[in-house]
Design a protein around this motif. Structure first.
Motif, PDB file in Angstrom:
ATOM      1  N   ARG A 290      67.688 -48.215  29.182  1.00  0.00           N
ATOM      2  CA  ARG A 290      66.891 -47.366  30.077  1.00  0.00           C
ATOM      3  C   ARG A 290      66.339 -48.176  31.243  1.00  0.00           C
ATOM      4  O   ARG A 290      66.284 -47.703  32.373  1.00  0.00           O
ATOM      5  N   GLU A 291      65.919 -49.413  30.966  1.00  0.00           N
ATOM      6  CA  GLU A 291      65.342 -50.246  32.021  1.00  0.00           C
ATOM      7  C   GLU A 291      66.371 -51.178  32.661  1.00  0.00           C
ATOM      8  O   GLU A 291      66.039 -51.959  33.545  1.00  0.00           O
ATOM      9  N   GLY A 292      67.633 -51.106  32.198  1.00  0.00           N
ATOM     10  CA  GLY A 292      68.719 -51.832  32.851  1.00  0.00           C
ATOM     11  C   GLY A 292      68.821 -53.309  32.517  1.00  0.00           C
ATOM     12  O   GLY A 292      69.318 -54.091  33.342  1.00  0.00           O
ATOM     13  N   HIS A 293      68.384 -53.723  31.328  1.00  0.00           N
ATOM     14  CA  HIS A 293      68.410 -55.146  30.954  1.00  0.00           C
ATOM     15  C   HIS A 293      69.695 -55.444  30.186  1.00  0.00           C
ATOM     16  O   HIS A 293      69.787 -55.239  28.975  1.00  0.00           O
ATOM     17  N   MET A 294      70.677 -55.969  30.875  1.00  0.00           N
ATOM     18  CA  MET A 294      71.999 -56.179  30.292  1.00  0.00           C
ATOM     19  C   MET A 294      72.010 -57.310  29.266  1.00  0.00           C
ATOM     20  O   MET A 294      72.627 -57.197  28.196  1.00  0.00           O
ATOM     21  N   GLU A 295      71.323 -58.418  29.548  1.00  0.00           N
ATOM     22  CA  GLU A 295      71.367 -59.578  28.647  1.00  0.00           C
ATOM     23  C   GLU A 295      70.730 -59.264  27.309  1.00  0.00           C
ATOM     24  O   GLU A 295      71.215 -59.689  26.249  1.00  0.00           O
ATOM     25  N   ILE A 296      69.628 -58.541  27.337  1.00  0.00           N
ATOM     26  CA  ILE A 296      68.968 -58.187  26.084  1.00  0.00           C
ATOM     27  C   ILE A 296      69.852 -57.248  25.275  1.00  0.00           C
ATOM     28  O   ILE A 296      69.906 -57.330  24.040  1.00  0.00           O
ATOM     29  N   LEU A 297      70.573 -56.335  25.984  1.00  0.00           N
ATOM     30  CA  LEU A 297      71.490 -55.445  25.275  1.00  0.00           C
ATOM     31  C   LEU A 297      72.521 -56.270  24.514  1.00  0.00           C
ATOM     32  O   LEU A 297      72.845 -55.963  23.356  1.00  0.00           O
ATOM     33  N   GLU A 298      73.023 -57.295  25.164  1.00  0.00           N
ATOM     34  CA  GLU A 298      74.019 -58.146  24.517  1.00  0.00           C
ATOM     35  C   GLU A 298      73.437 -58.789  23.261  1.00  0.00           C
ATOM     36  O   GLU A 298      74.092 -58.849  22.206  1.00  0.00           O
ATOM     37  N   VAL A 299      72.189 -59.267  23.351  1.00  0.00           N
ATOM     38  CA  VAL A 299      71.524 -59.898  22.209  1.00  0.00           C
ATOM     39  C   VAL A 299      71.350 -58.902  21.073  1.00  0.00           C
ATOM     40  O   VAL A 299      71.591 -59.211  19.893  1.00  0.00           O
ATOM     41  N   LEU A 300      70.935 -57.697  21.420  1.00  0.00           N
ATOM     42  CA  LEU A 300      70.700 -56.673  20.399  1.00  0.00           C
ATOM     43  C   LEU A 300      71.997 -56.269  19.710  1.00  0.00           C
ATOM     44  O   LEU A 300      72.027 -56.022  18.494  1.00  0.00           O
ATOM     45  N   LEU A 301      73.068 -56.188  20.497  1.00  0.00           N
ATOM     46  CA  LEU A 301      74.359 -55.858  19.897  1.00  0.00           C
ATOM     47  C   LEU A 301      74.797 -56.955  18.928  1.00  0.00           C
ATOM     48  O   LEU A 301      75.298 -56.674  17.829  1.00  0.00           O
ATOM     49  N   ASN A 302      74.592 -58.192  19.342  1.00  0.00           N
ATOM     50  CA  ASN A 302      74.974 -59.315  18.487  1.00  0.00           C
ATOM     51  C   ASN A 302      74.090 -59.404  17.251  1.00  0.00           C
ATOM     52  O   ASN A 302      74.483 -59.985  16.234  1.00  0.00           O
ATOM     53  N   ALA A 303      72.877 -58.820  17.385  1.00  0.00           N
ATOM     54  CA  ALA A 303      71.942 -58.867  16.258  1.00  0.00           C
ATOM     55  C   ALA A 303      72.239 -57.784  15.235  1.00  0.00           C
ATOM     56  O   ALA A 303      71.519 -57.664  14.240  1.00  0.00           O
ATOM     57  N   GLY A 304      73.268 -56.972  15.506  1.00  0.00           N
ATOM     58  CA  GLY A 304      73.672 -55.989  14.506  1.00  0.00           C
ATOM     59  C   GLY A 304      73.185 -54.585  14.751  1.00  0.00           C
ATOM     60  O   GLY A 304      72.896 -53.850  13.792  1.00  0.00           O
ATOM     61  N   ALA A 305      73.088 -54.195  16.019  1.00  0.00           N
ATOM     62  CA  ALA A 305      72.686 -52.815  16.313  1.00  0.00           C
ATOM     63  C   ALA A 305      73.653 -51.851  15.647  1.00  0.00           C
ATOM     64  O   ALA A 305      74.877 -52.032  15.692  1.00  0.00           O
ATOM     65  N   CYS A 306      73.100 -50.830  15.021  1.00  0.00           N
ATOM     66  CA  CYS A 306      73.920 -49.863  14.285  1.00  0.00           C
ATOM     67  C   CYS A 306      74.617 -48.889  15.236  1.00  0.00           C
ATOM     68  O   CYS A 306      74.358 -48.858  16.434  1.00  0.00           O
ATOM     69  N   GLN A 307      75.497 -48.073  14.653  1.00  0.00           N
ATOM     70  CA  GLN A 307      76.257 -47.121  15.466  1.00  0.00           C
ATOM     71  C   GLN A 307      75.345 -46.125  16.167  1.00  0.00           C
ATOM     72  O   GLN A 307      75.512 -45.832  17.350  1.00  0.00           O
ATOM     73  N   GLU A 308      74.364 -45.600  15.466  1.00  0.00           N
ATOM     74  CA  GLU A 308      73.464 -44.618  16.069  1.00  0.00           C
ATOM     75  C   GLU A 308      72.683 -45.231  17.220  1.00  0.00           C
ATOM     76  O   GLU A 308      72.492 -44.601  18.263  1.00  0.00           O
ATOM     77  N   ALA A 309      72.239 -46.506  17.039  1.00  0.00           N
ATOM     78  CA  ALA A 309      71.505 -47.183  18.104  1.00  0.00           C
ATOM     79  C   ALA A 309      72.402 -47.403  19.318  1.00  0.00           C
ATOM     80  O   ALA A 309      71.973 -47.253  20.472  1.00  0.00           O
ATOM     81  N   CYS A 310      73.658 -47.753  19.045  1.00  0.00           N
ATOM     82  CA  CYS A 310      74.601 -47.967  20.151  1.00  0.00           C
ATOM     83  C   CYS A 310      74.909 -46.656  20.873  1.00  0.00           C
ATOM     84  O   CYS A 310      74.974 -46.602  22.107  1.00  0.00           O
ATOM     85  N   GLU A 311      75.121 -45.586  20.111  1.00  0.00           N
ATOM     86  CA  GLU A 311      75.469 -44.300  20.721  1.00  0.00           C
ATOM     87  C   GLU A 311      74.312 -43.736  21.539  1.00  0.00           C
ATOM     88  O   GLU A 311      74.520 -43.174  22.622  1.00  0.00           O
ATOM     89  N   GLU A 312      73.092 -43.908  21.021  1.00  0.00           N
ATOM     90  CA  GLU A 312      71.950 -43.407  21.785  1.00  0.00           C
ATOM     91  C   GLU A 312      71.790 -44.188  23.081  1.00  0.00           C
ATOM     92  O   GLU A 312      71.512 -43.622  24.141  1.00  0.00           O
TER      93      GLU A 312
END
Length: 758
Positions: A129-151
């Motif tokens: 929502r706030e456009g932070h690409m690097e943090i998104l990458e960290v969160l994905l690597n940290a194991g974000a679930c499918q629902e979190a990714c889809e939302e």
């Protein structure tokens, strides 16, 4: 168990124990530190072994939000703003929200839950929502679930973040139906790059999804099953439509977005509401949800024909029904048939121009006319577009048609014209006003049949002075046209009492001598009008201005008939024929005599008017004067003139001798006008001056002829000379002629003695 108390806690068997309130307190301080971006305090809290990194605290969060701004015929606009509200958050959610990468990593290393869902979504949602690409990458690597990714993915598609969309699609965590929803959402919002990215990742653009579609024109707010192309068309996203077509999306789809339905039997239209009509082609959707530049419709028409039927109608009919002149123009430029009739089981044969006239869409009508459609085409019942305007009281459309040259002279199968239909529908005033407005604008209404409709006659009957002035500027107006009853324009003005209209027609050269089938002329109709005197004065004034006067108008006759002595004097001085007959067989003297105008009669006689002229009805000036009553001024003037002419010219009479004792014999009797002498021979005894004259015999004559039985002979009169001698005469013509002789003798004698009376 021994507890050693303190303000912060105690010890159990040598170990410190903290109450629950302390865990909450330090965890809330952690949340507050992240919210206030106080890095030092945040690290201090994280160093506390009792802090709960997944603690949910309440803060006043200022977060990004997006809204859709609708435009009538332009693309939807995405407005991004910030709103502040109280909500529950975690430290990781706040780190993702503010974009603090080190703290986010620290929290994750301490066991922060990347899949903790809050009211405002996951941490992945916040960072996208706030456009932070690097943090998104960290969160994905940290194991974000499918629902979190889809939302987070859907949030990226709603905000148009292409990089985030691409990264999330690359995770293989996005299911097809979610990807489709993101595609449709991006199409609605006009995010071309996002749409392009999703298509390249293999999202099926032809698949349908149930999505909320919104439009202000026509009004639409409904969840509709549609594909990406339909969503882009409804949202007027031109660039997205172009991209989808280039990507090879199917265009032969049906969408249920229409607001109009119609009866296939009668052709009557029904507005059912957006999304409730029968499913139609995407081009029909592009017409109903038209984009102002027309680019979307033009692109679609490269793939689909504009003349394909849908329940008996083509796109041109639908564009007219939607009252969209721009869409009509685009369709016409793309080959739409502007004369294709609506197909119904009743075969009404309603063409586009008829539909536009019926619905009252003037701009659409103008487009059709400019394109070259037949403005006089007929329905199965013979109605033209003009007639339809009159039937449905469409004033603006009637003006457009009239200005374009539509034929007012046509009639339908029931022999009804446009003007007649206006009367049937009680719209006469509106019809008149529309036609007058067209004339005021410098256009002349056309009519192939003047007996059905004539702009000149119409203007005069409506007493529209300014409109008539405009018509008279046209060189092709026939001022002397006559209707079925033979009435001309000037006759209608005369009978209707339209003085100023009459003046204009007169000045323009209208012929007042024409007669209708009842034998009436404009002049005779003037006499029946209560404003007859005003009309006469008008024509007389015009006669003075023009050398020859108006055609068929007898100026001197009218002036004499009015008793206008000054006008008669002016006209006679200009050489008007005082003995000419008018159209009704009267001379000026006859008309003056009929009116009892003695002064006018005297003036006319002095100018050479003859008193003894007789018309076809055997009327003379004297007989007409006598109808006014006993011895009126006109009668006296005429009798004087006749009497003087009689005695001066003379005639053969029978003369008695010796006061009736002798035998009568024939003589020519006359008077010497200048001397006042009555003469019937050459000797002095036969040239006498009279001091009296009487009709009939004297008493002495009666006695002397008492045995002759001719004392009362008709035509007898006698004179008394200055020597007191009686002389008896008998003239032809009886008593009336005898009276005329006596009158003449007296007048000539008086004038000779006293001078001619003025």
């Amino acid at each position: 168990m021994t507890v050693h108390g303190s303000s912060r806690g105690g010890f159990i068997v040598g170990k410190p124990v903290f109450p629950v309130s302390y865990v909450q307190e330090v965890s809330q301080r952690l949340v507050d530190a992240f919210h206030e971006n106080d890095v030092k305090l945040a690290y201090e809290c994280l160093a506390d072994p009792f802090v709960d990194v997944n603690f949910t605290g309440t803060v006043s969060l200022k977060a990004k939000k997006s809204e859709i701004l609708l435009h009538e015929e332009a693309a939807q606009e995405v407005l991004v703003d910030y709103e502040e509200f109280k909500t529950e958050v975690t430290a990781l959610f706040l780190a993702a929200h503010v974009g603090n990468l080190p703290l986010a990593k620290k929290l994750l290393s301490l066991g922060a839950n990347v899949n903790h869902k809050l009211f405002r979504g996951y941490a992945t949602t916040a960072t996208v929502r706030e456009g932070h690409m690097e943090i998104l990458e960290v969160l994905l690597n940290a194991g974000a679930c499918q629902e979190a990714c889809e939302e987070a993915f859907l949030e990226a598609s709603r905000l148009g973040f292409t990089r985030h969309t691409k990264r999330l699609m690359a995770t293989d965590m996005i299911r097809p139906h979610v990807a489709l929803r993101a595609l449709v959402s991006a199409c609605c919002r006009g995010y071309v790059d996002v749409v392009d990215t999703l298509i390249k990742f293999g999202v099926d653009a032809n698949a349908t999804d149930r999505v909320l579609l919104r439009s202000s024109k026509p009004s639409l707010y409904a969840n509709i099953d549609c594909n990406a192309l339909a969503a882009a068309v409804v949202s007027r996203q031109t660039s997205v439509v172009r991209l989808l077509l280039q990507a090879g999306i199917k265009v032969d789809l049906k969408v249920r977005l229409g607001a109009w339905s119609w009866d296939i039997d009668t052709g009557e239209e029904i507005r059912v509401g957006a999304g409730l009509a029968e499913a139609y082609s995407i081009t029909w959707c592009a017409v109903e949800y038209f984009e102002a530049s027309g680019a979307i419709l033009r692109m679609l028409l490269r793939h689909l024909s504009p003349n394909t039927l849908h329940y008996g109608r083509t796109l041109i009919h639908h564009a007219i029904l939607c009252n969209n002149a721009l869409a009509v123009e685009v369709l016409l430029n793309c080959g739409a048939d502007f004369d294709f009739p609506i197909k119904t089981t009743s075969r009404t044969e309603l063409r586009p121009i008829h539909l536009a006239a019926k619905l009252g869409f003037a701009k659409v009508l103008q487009c059709l006319i400019v394109s070259g459609c037949d403005i006089n085409s007929r329905t199965a019942f013979g109605d033209s577009a003009l007639m339809i305007c009159a039937r449905y009281k469409r004033e603006d459309c009637l003006k457009v048609l009239a200005s374009a040259g539509a034929d007012f002279g046509l009639v339908n199968s029931a022999a009804q014209s446009a003007s007649y239909i206006a009367g049937l529908t009680r719209w006469t005033h509106g019809f008149h006003q529309a036609v007058v407005d067209v004339i005021h604008a410098g256009k002349t209404p056309q009519s192939s049949n003047p007996s059905v409709f004539s702009p000149l006659m119409f203007t005069i009957q409506a007493n529209e002075i300014e409109a008539l002035k405009k018509l008279l500027e046209c060189t092709d107006i026939d001022l002397n046209e006559q209707d079925d009853d033979g009435y001309s324009a000037v006759m209608i003005a005369a009978s209707g009492g339209h003085v100023e209209i009459f003046r204009l027609l007169l000045s323009a050269g209208a012929n007042v001598k024409l007669s209708n089938k009842y034998g009436e002329t404009a002049i005779s109709l003037l006499e029946l009008n209560q404003n007859g005197d005003v009309f006469d004065q008008l024509m007389l004034e015009y006669a003075l201005e023009e050398a020859n006067g108006p055609i068929g108008f007898y100026a001197l006759h009218r002036a004499a008939n009015r008793g206008d002595l000054n006008m008669v004097h002016t006209l006679t001085s200009r050489g008007c024929d005082v003995n000419a007959f008018d159209a009704d067989g009267y001379t000026p003297l006859m008309l003056a005599a009929r009116g009892g105008y003695g002064g006018v009669c005297e003036l006319l006689i002095s100018c050479g008017a003859k008193c003894d002229i007789e018309n076809a009805r055997h009327e003379t000036a004297l007989s007409l004067a006598k109808k006014r009553g006993y011895e009126n001024d006109a009668e006296n003037v005429i009798l004087n003139e006749l009497a003087q002419a009689l005695v001066v010219d003379g005639s053969r009479v029978k003369k008695h001798t010796r006061s009736g004792k002798g035998s009568p014999h024939s003589k020519v009797l006359r008077m010497m006008e200048s001397a006042g002498v009555l003469r019937w021979g050459k000797s002095s005894r036969r040239n006498v001056i009279c001091k009296g004259a009487e009709v009939g015999p004297s008493e002495k004559f009666r006695w002397n002829r008492r045995r002759k039985f001719d004392v009362e002979e008709p035509g007898m009169f006698h004179v008394l000379t200055t020597k007191n001698k009686e002389v008896h005469f008998v003239c032809d013509g009886g008593v009336e002629m005898a009276q005329l002789w006596v009158r003449g003798i007296r007048l000539v004698t008086r004038d000779a003695i006293f001078g001619q009376q003025k």
